[in-house]
Design an enzyme around this catalytic site. Sequence first.
Site, PDB file in Angstrom:
ATOM      1  N   LYS A  61       0.814  -1.232   0.000  1.00 42.20           N
ATOM      2  CA  LYS A  61       0.000   0.000   0.000  1.00 42.20           C
ATOM      3  C   LYS A  61       0.841   1.272   0.000  1.00 42.20           C
ATOM      4  O   LYS A  61       0.424   2.296  -0.524  1.00 42.20           O
ATOM      5  CB  LYS A  61      -0.943   0.005   1.202  1.00 42.20           C
ATOM      6  CG  LYS A  61      -2.016  -1.049   1.076  1.00 42.20           C
ATOM      7  CD  LYS A  61      -2.949  -1.055   2.254  1.00 42.20           C
ATOM      8  CE  LYS A  61      -3.809  -2.302   2.165  1.00 42.20           C
ATOM      9  NZ  LYS A  61      -4.787  -2.406   3.217  1.00 42.20           N
ATOM     10  N   ASN A  82      -5.105   1.873  -1.223  1.00 42.16           N
ATOM     11  CA  ASN A  82      -5.589   0.487  -1.378  1.00 42.16           C
ATOM     12  C   ASN A  82      -6.428   0.287  -2.630  1.00 42.16           C
ATOM     13  O   ASN A  82      -6.872  -0.820  -2.916  1.00 42.16           O
ATOM     14  CB  ASN A  82      -6.389   0.038  -0.142  1.00 42.16           C
ATOM     15  CG  ASN A  82      -7.827   0.530  -0.177  1.00 42.16           C
ATOM     16  OD1 ASN A  82      -8.104   1.626  -0.669  1.00 42.16           O
ATOM     17  ND2 ASN A  82      -8.748  -0.260   0.316  1.00 42.16           N
TER      18      ASN A  82
END
Length: 255
Positions: A61, A82
Amino acid sequence: MFVIFGNPVSHSKSPLMHNYFFKKMNLNHCYGRYKLEDGSKIIDKFKELKIKGANVTIPHKEWAYKLADEVRGVAKEMGAVNTLVLEDNKVIGYNTDGPGFMEIIKEFDYKKPLIIGAGGTARAISYLLKADIVNRSENRLNFFKEKGFNTYTWDNFEFKDYDLIINTTSAGLKDDSLPMPKEMLEKIFKNAKYAVDVVYGRETPFLKLAKKYNLITRDGLYLLVYQGILAMELFLGKKLNKKEVEKIYFEILKD
Ligand SMILES: NC(=O)c1ccc[n+]([C@@H]2O[C@H](COP(=O)([O-])OP(=O)(O)OC[C@H]3O[C@@H](n4cnc5c(N)ncnc54)[C@H](OP(=O)(O)O)[C@@H]3O)[C@@H](O)[C@H]2O)c1
């Protein structure tokens, strides 16, 4: 075509739930999984696969945040992405973990939240929740310190009246470990009301212990569903009826 990037990624239920949603809605789309070893290649791989959107899971991420052509919304403050969406030939990064998490605890009556873990998910959740952070090691806490959060390692942790405890570590994902030493967690749980784990797919030792202390618990399935609904809105470029879509996702994930 959409994918989830991660490593490991075989446990992810995102393909199952999003493909079920596409089928239910008669959409001619497909969602797969992609095991990405090297996070620094995430945007190159996105473009090479010629996909329209992707989700990003552990441990990429932060790479997705650093490398997206543009980052929008709360992801900018969180330093973690994300969800990646192709818009006008640019790969745009968003974060739906934080807003998805806030949906889960909407009805909780809490005053003092504590987040265990300091990775991408902790960044996403803490920005909206304004919680104290405790992590196994020092390094990742610097990000939170710079932003003014109270941060602790296990060694200098201060027991305050925390009533909502969130596990954002991957402890319990593949083994029977707790995210903190057991005696410390037990002392925290004695005064708490709620425990939320972001790990899904099995009942973690963290939630098992929380139940022993009669806490109200939510497992990672809730976050999976709510971050997924918000990601789907970005993939499709339109708002969805969340109550209806929630039913579809839980329907397939319950089994
Ligand atoms: N339900 C959902 O939809 C959802 C959404 C997002 C994430 N997740 C899950 O959340 C978990 C974390 O993801 P992430 O992207 O935030 O990971 P990450 O960025 O790699 O961060 C991992 C964090 O966990 C800590 N940690 C790892 N193993 C530990 C252990 N055995 N004991 C104590 N601390 C440990 C690390 O501490 P150190 O700094 O000391 O290494 C670090 O703070 C994953 O399991 C992921 O699948 C689920």
